[in-house]
Design an enzyme around this catalytic site. Structure first.
Site, PDB file in Angstrom:
ATOM      1  N   ASP A 236      28.437  24.157  45.862  1.00 34.83           N
ATOM      2  CA  ASP A 236      29.941  24.065  45.267  1.00 34.83           C
ATOM      3  C   ASP A 236      31.100  23.411  46.110  1.00 34.83           C
ATOM      4  OD1 ASP A 236      28.686  25.669  43.316  1.00 34.83           O
ATOM      5  OD2 ASP A 236      29.313  27.392  43.591  1.00 34.83           O
ATOM      6  N   GLY A 237      30.952  23.890  47.442  1.00 36.99           N
ATOM      7  CA  GLY A 237      31.877  22.978  48.277  1.00 36.99           C
ATOM      8  C   GLY A 237      31.964  21.701  48.105  1.00 36.99           C
ATOM      9  N   ASN A 315      39.167  26.579  42.999  1.00 40.59           N
ATOM     10  CA  ASN A 315      38.676  28.256  42.945  1.00 40.59           C
ATOM     11  C   ASN A 315      39.621  29.137  42.992  1.00 40.59           C
ATOM     12  OD1 ASN A 315      35.808  27.935  42.962  1.00 40.59           O
ATOM     13  ND2 ASN A 315      35.294  28.430  44.836  1.00 40.59           N
ATOM     14  N   ASP A 345      45.735  43.932  52.778  1.00 36.62           N
ATOM     15  CA  ASP A 345      45.295  42.489  53.578  1.00 36.62           C
ATOM     16  C   ASP A 345      45.507  41.474  52.691  1.00 36.62           C
ATOM     17  OD1 ASP A 345      44.172  44.313  55.556  1.00 36.62           O
ATOM     18  OD2 ASP A 345      41.949  43.943  54.980  1.00 36.62           O
ATOM     19  N   ALA A 357      33.618  33.873  43.368  1.00 35.42           N
ATOM     20  CA  ALA A 357      33.933  33.327  44.931  1.00 35.42           C
ATOM     21  C   ALA A 357      34.547  34.710  45.516  1.00 35.42           C
ATOM     22  CB  ALA A 357      34.426  32.075  45.085  1.00 35.42           C
ATOM     23  N   LEU A 360      35.278  37.779  43.422  1.00 32.19           N
ATOM     24  CA  LEU A 360      34.260  38.613  43.247  1.00 32.19           C
ATOM     25  C   LEU A 360      34.059  39.432  44.380  1.00 32.19           C
ATOM     26  CD1 LEU A 360      31.941  39.452  41.550  1.00 32.19           C
ATOM     27  CD2 LEU A 360      30.474  37.714  42.448  1.00 32.19           C
TER      28      LEU A 360
END
Length: 472
Positions: A236-237, A315, A345, A357, A360
């Protein structure tokens, strides 16, 4: 004698009046029937035009004026055709069933007709008007959705292919050389690769001198005018890297799986010849993956149009606290409405393709990639009631670092290009007009479900034994 004369005179007058009025009554019935036919024909023409989405508001207004002049005078409120919304001012008349003898056949029911459209945000807004409903005799029915399966059919044969590969992989380098040689010899395709890949190919053999590449950013910006198809060899990258090469329109991408985990790479390298032959021949099913258009507005900017260079993400964009030990403090707005203040955070704004990604892992839901929307997912919020949201595609999300924040925030775009957001800075995110189309092995739904089953072992559980207690 006077009574007899008066009686005969009255009868003669009555007969004369009947003889004069009878043709008028007949002519009146004929005229009324013709006028009713003309009115129904014009209403039907309007329904057809509104249903097909090519209605001309000016022409309808002129037609309404003619219709009002021909019909009997009656109270009619004519609404102007709004520029970005409802464009309808017709009165529907439904004739009752003629089979019912107790109901007058000429009695009409009035229903206001209408047309709903997506709202356009201003004169120069990015959003366009789309019909979302149709109507038949005043009843709302949903129109066909854009999320249906999409098929790509070539109108002319592809001539140029761009191959992008995962770096530092021997198996990928060997496959790339095989694929380049096959495409050139068997398919007569022009081939572009990255500069480092061309160096590797020429190191292996000088016969690869026909492979083309680019030298600077200006040539990269023109790639979409030359390339018909993009092939990625990796995970995917690699797909994310290929998409980031195009700041506007993106050619269709054929992703081959050579990574550790892939939700966007349905094709296997062992059968690359059959796969590419099928893709080049067409037609193929594709998945339209939406991207986010992100813009940073500094506190010193004079207006919201004075932004840094826009960044496209496939993404997600992440706003976090960086190395600071303090909670992130972010004010969030959706269009002009205040959403919430994030204390934790950080926050993830994700596309539906990115739902499997980082979002999730932070507790967001998995969403089919062709569902248009923006995922709003907090990262470790300091509130038990802060749950993720899914916002509609047409909104603009604005994240502001307030002046009372104890530390700056940091934004990263698809895991890179980190930018610091100081107090008063803002990040604007909206749906980009250039989606990324990826080829499907079967179709978008089948590929998505197979990816979460194979990649995440989704809902994998040992089947319950059948020989236990049961209801009688």
């Amino acid at each position: 004698m006077l009574r007899s004369w008066w009686t005969w005179t009255s009868l003669d007058n009555a007969m004369e009046m009947i003889r004069i009025m009878l043709p008028c009554l007949v002519f009146w019935d004929v005229w009324k029937e013709q006028n009713k036919t003309v009115s129904e024909a014009r209403i039907a023409e309007r329904f057809s035009a509104e249903h097909n989405g090519d209605i001309d508001c000016g022409r309808l207004k002129y037609s309404d004026n003619q219709l009002m002049q021909q019909n009997e005078p009656e109270e009619h409120s004519e609404k102007d055709c709004m520029k970005h919304g409802i464009c309808s001012h017709e009165v529907l008349r439904d004739r009752e069933s003629e089979s019912n003898s107790n109901i007058d056949c000429n009695k009409m029911m009035r229903k206001a007709s209408f047309k709903l459209s997506w709202w356009c945000k201003g004169e120069n807004g990015d959003q366009h008007k789309h019909d979302i409903v149709s109507f038949e005799k005043g009843n709302i029915t949903t129109a066909e959705r854009s999320s249906r399966q999409i098929s790509l059919k070539w109108e002319s044969d592809p001539q140029t292919v761009l191959i992008m590969t995962k770096p530092n992989s021997v198996s990928v380098r060997i496959l790339c050389a095989q694929m380049v040689r096959w495409l050139k010899e068997k398919k007569k395709i022009n081939i572009y690769v990255e500069p480092r890949v061309r160096v590797d190919l020429l190191t292996e053999s000088s016969n690869f001198n026909y492979v083309q590449t680019w030298e600077d950013d200006r040539e990269i910006s023109l790639l979409h005018t030359k390339v018909d198809l993009v092939i990625t060899l990796g995970g995917d990258g690699t797909v994310l890297w290929a998409a980031s090469m195009f700041k506007g329109p993106v050619p269709p991408i054929v992703p081959f799986s050579l990574g550790s985990l892939g939700f966007m790479t349905p094709f296997y390298s062992e059968h690359f010849k059959e796969c590419l032959d099928s893709v080049l021949r067409g037609p193929i099913s594709i998945t339209l993956r939406h991207r986010l258009l992100c813009r940073v507005i500094r506190d010193a900017a004079k207006n919201e149009y004075e932004t840094e260079e826009p960044i496209l993400v496939l993404n997600e964009v992440t706003i976090d606290r960086g190395i600071s030990s303090y909670l992130t403090n972010l004010e969030c707005y959706c269009d002009n409405s205040f959403v919430t203040c994030v204390q934790g955070d950080g926050l993830i704004l994700s596309t539906t393709s990115g739902s499997t990604a980082y979002s999730l892992a932070a507790g967001g839901s998995m969403v089919h990639p062709q569902v248009p929307g923006i995922l709003f997912t907090p990262i470790c919020p300091h509130s038990l009631s802060f749950r993720p949201l899914i916002l509609p595609e047409h909104v603009t999300v604005r994240i502001v670092v307030p002046f009372n924040s104890r530390s700056p925030a940091w934004a990263s775009f698809d895991g890179k290009d980190r930018k610091q957001l100081a107090a008063g800075d803002a990040l604007l995110c909206s749906m980009a007009p250039w989606p990324v189309s990826t080829a499907c092995q079967v179709d978008s739904t089948n590929d998505f479900l197979r990816s979460i089953h194979d990649g995440l072992h989704w809902n994998l559980r040992k089947t319950q034994s059948f020989d236990g207690p049961r209801d009688l």
